[in-house]
Each structure stands twice: as C-alpha cells, then as structure tokens.
Design an enzyme around this catalytic site. Structure first.
Site, PDB file in Angstrom:
ATOM      1  N   GLY A  99       0.792  -1.231   0.000  1.00  0.00           N
ATOM      2  CA  GLY A  99       0.000   0.000   0.000  1.00  0.00           C
ATOM      3  C   GLY A  99       0.820   1.275   0.000  1.00  0.00           C
ATOM      4  O   GLY A  99       0.383   2.294   0.533  1.00  0.00           O
ATOM      5  N   ASP A 147      -0.060  -0.357 -13.992  1.00  0.00           N
ATOM      6  CA  ASP A 147       0.670  -1.127 -12.979  1.00  0.00           C
ATOM      7  C   ASP A 147       0.613  -2.632 -13.271  1.00  0.00           C
ATOM      8  O   ASP A 147       1.641  -3.319 -13.246  1.00  0.00           O
ATOM      9  CB  ASP A 147       0.101  -0.847 -11.577  1.00  0.00           C
ATOM     10  CG  ASP A 147       0.342   0.590 -11.129  1.00  0.00           C
ATOM     11  OD1 ASP A 147       0.830   1.385 -11.952  1.00  0.00           O
ATOM     12  OD2 ASP A 147       0.038   0.913  -9.975  1.00  0.00           O
TER      13      ASP A 147
END
Ligand code: MEV
Length: 313
Positions: A99, A147
């Site tokens: 994260g 990504d």
C-alpha cells in the site's frame, strides 16, 4: 494440484496520474516480488492467507459485499471455479511493502491470476493481464492498467492507456533508492482528488498534460543515450507537475529534498498522498543516498529493474 506464480512490484518513473487521462507514462518493474501459491481443494470454499490477514468464504458471494483488501483474490478464484466442482486455497508472500505505491496490489492481482488460472490449464500472459486488471478493478475502478501491465511483462516500458505498452530497448544501469513515508494512501481517493483538481482547473490541467507528454518524449530520447544526469533533471520537473496537481505533502517534500542532496533527482512514485518516493542514482551515489535517508530515520532500500516480469512454476 498446486501452482505457484510470482510477479514483481513497480516504480512509475514518469507520468502517474496523467496516464489516467491518456498521457503516456514510463514505468519499470523492480526486483522485489509477490509470490502466490494456489491449490484446488475438494471442499467448495475459497480461503486466502497472507501477511495482511485471512479470508474464507463460500463461492458466489456478491463482490460488493466483501470488505477486505484480499477481495481481488476472491474475485479471481470465484471466477475461475465457476463451472468446476472444487474450492481454492491461496497463500501470499510479499517482499514488497504494501500500500505504498510500489505495485503490491497489482503484483498480487497478476501473480494471483496466474497461479489460480494455471490450476486448470495453460493461460497466456495477455489473458492473465486481462484477468488481473478485472481483479484490480474490484478495489480501484478507475485504474489505467499501467501497474498490472508492467507487473506482467516486466522491464522498462512506455504505457498508453488506449494503445497499451511498448518495451523500451535500452537497459539503463541505474539504481533507484526507495524511501517510504510510512503514510498509507488509497490510490482510489488520491485519483479522485486529482479529478476534482481537473474539474476546477480544466485549462491548467490540459496544459500540464501537454507538458508531461513533451517531458515523456524527451525522456525516451535520454533513455536511449543513458543520460542519467539529464534524466534526473526530468524527474525533478515531473515532481513539480505532481506538486501542482496536489498529490504531494510536507513529509514527501522533505524526503524529496533529502534525495536531491546526493542523487540525480527524486520524486513521488505512484499515487502520492503518502507512500514512497524514489531517488535516481548509479554506482557512484547509491550508498550515500541510502545513508542520507537512514541517518534521518527513513525506511529505505535500493532496487534495480526486473526484466523477467511474471514467472510461473
Ligand atoms: C498508481 O500506481 C498510478 C496512478 O497513475 C493510477 C493509475 O495509473 O491507475 C495514480
């Protein structure tokens, strides 16, 4: 039967946020990985174990009712066992801090899609990428797909939301020093904030998109020449655009200043708001740069480009 897959994390070198609006970005995969092991079971259950928690559920639950960061794995397992009479057990191991903008969730989606689908037959990398992006959308609907793409194919690449990716042939020998603000961020909410900035400042935002596109074209040339000093200047310029759209903050600015002291340039990577910054270095300044961050008590490590991408066993 058991199957195993691993996928690398990523750094966005240039163009995060603007890529959501159709500007090209430049990304690379990094030599830190997520590994997923999947096993089919006779009990018709989906169970997931990772260092951020556990989830065990019957198949066919509505995805909107699942409130867990492990939701993408559930989505993938549930999709793959639709017409089968089995359950799935998944375990996840990560070398990537979670994260903080280093592609941990994309690498989970890619390695998860590969390990789970491989239990029932061979699947191409293109199909795995498609599945991974669907899974990523369960936590971040508006993803550009950048990504997951770099986590699947690895290496250094330019990425365009509409046209897909092109690998960049040069293999620059740089080290990226990553420093972690340890401030968690939600990519989805930072991307929402940027869309509000765009609504309030349409003209300025479209000029920034033009400037970013131009910068990316220059960077593609500099990469061919392996001109690390000039690349550093472009990183500093890109950081200014990110400051303008409001994804930086005092802590990140302070860290970037530390990076400037010894490296060629430093900027946020990923959504911003928290997460990581990176400093561009080579053999001559990698150790000094790491020392600067460590002396100021920042979690910090260096990475190189991963050229392998998704790997299955
Ligand atoms: C997040 O790693 C990168 C963003 O550009 C979002 C995206 O491309 O989906 C902020």
């Amino acid at each position: 039967m058991k199957s195993k897959a691993s996928a690398p994390g990523k750094v966005i070198l240039f163009g995060e946020h603007f890529v959501v609006y159709g500007v090209k970005a430049i990304l690379c995969a990094i030599d830190k990985r997520i590994t997923v092991i999947a096993e089919d079971t006779s009990e018709r259950k989906i169970s997931i174990k990772s260092n951020i928690g556990e989830l065990e559920l019957e198949p066919n639950k509505p995805i909107s009712e699942i409130n867990s960061p492990l939701k993408p794995f559930y989505y993938l397992a549930n999709k793959v066992i639709q017409n089968k009479n089995s359950g799935i057990k998944i375990s996840v191991e990560s070398e990537i801090p979670l994260g903080v903008g280093l592609g941990s969730s994309s690498a989970c989606c890619v390695a998860g899609a590969a390990a789970i689908s491989k239990l029932f037959g061979n699947v191409s990398k293109d199909e795995i990428l498609k599945l991974a992006i669907e899974a990523e959308k369960t936590i971040f609907q508006n993803t550009s797909g950048a990504d997951c793409t770099v986590c699947t194919f690895g290496g250094l690449m330019e990425y365009d939301k509409r046209k897909g990716f092109t690998k960049i042939g040069s293999e620059p020998n740089f080290h990226l020093v990553i420093a972690n603000s340890n401030v968690e961020h939600s990519t989805e909410s930072v991307v929402k904030e940027v869309s509000k900035f765009k609504e309030r400042n349409e003209k300025e935002f479209s000029k920034l998109c033009e400037d970013e596109s131009l910068l990316i074209e220059n960077v593609l040339e500099l990469l061919k020449e392996n001109n690390i000093t000039e690349l550093g200047q472009k990183i500093i310029q890109n950081q200014e655009y990110l400051e303008t759209i409001g994804v930086s903050n005092d802590k990140l600015r302070k860290m970037i200043q530390i990076g400037y002291e010894t490296s060629f340039g430093a900027k946020i990577t990923g959504a911003g708001g928290g997460g990581c910054i990176f400093a561009l270095t080579d053999e001559s300044n990698v150790e000094n740069t790491i020392r600067e961050f460590k002396n100021k008590n920042y979690e910090c490590f260096s990475v190189k480009i991963d050229f392998k991408g998704l790997d299955t066993f």
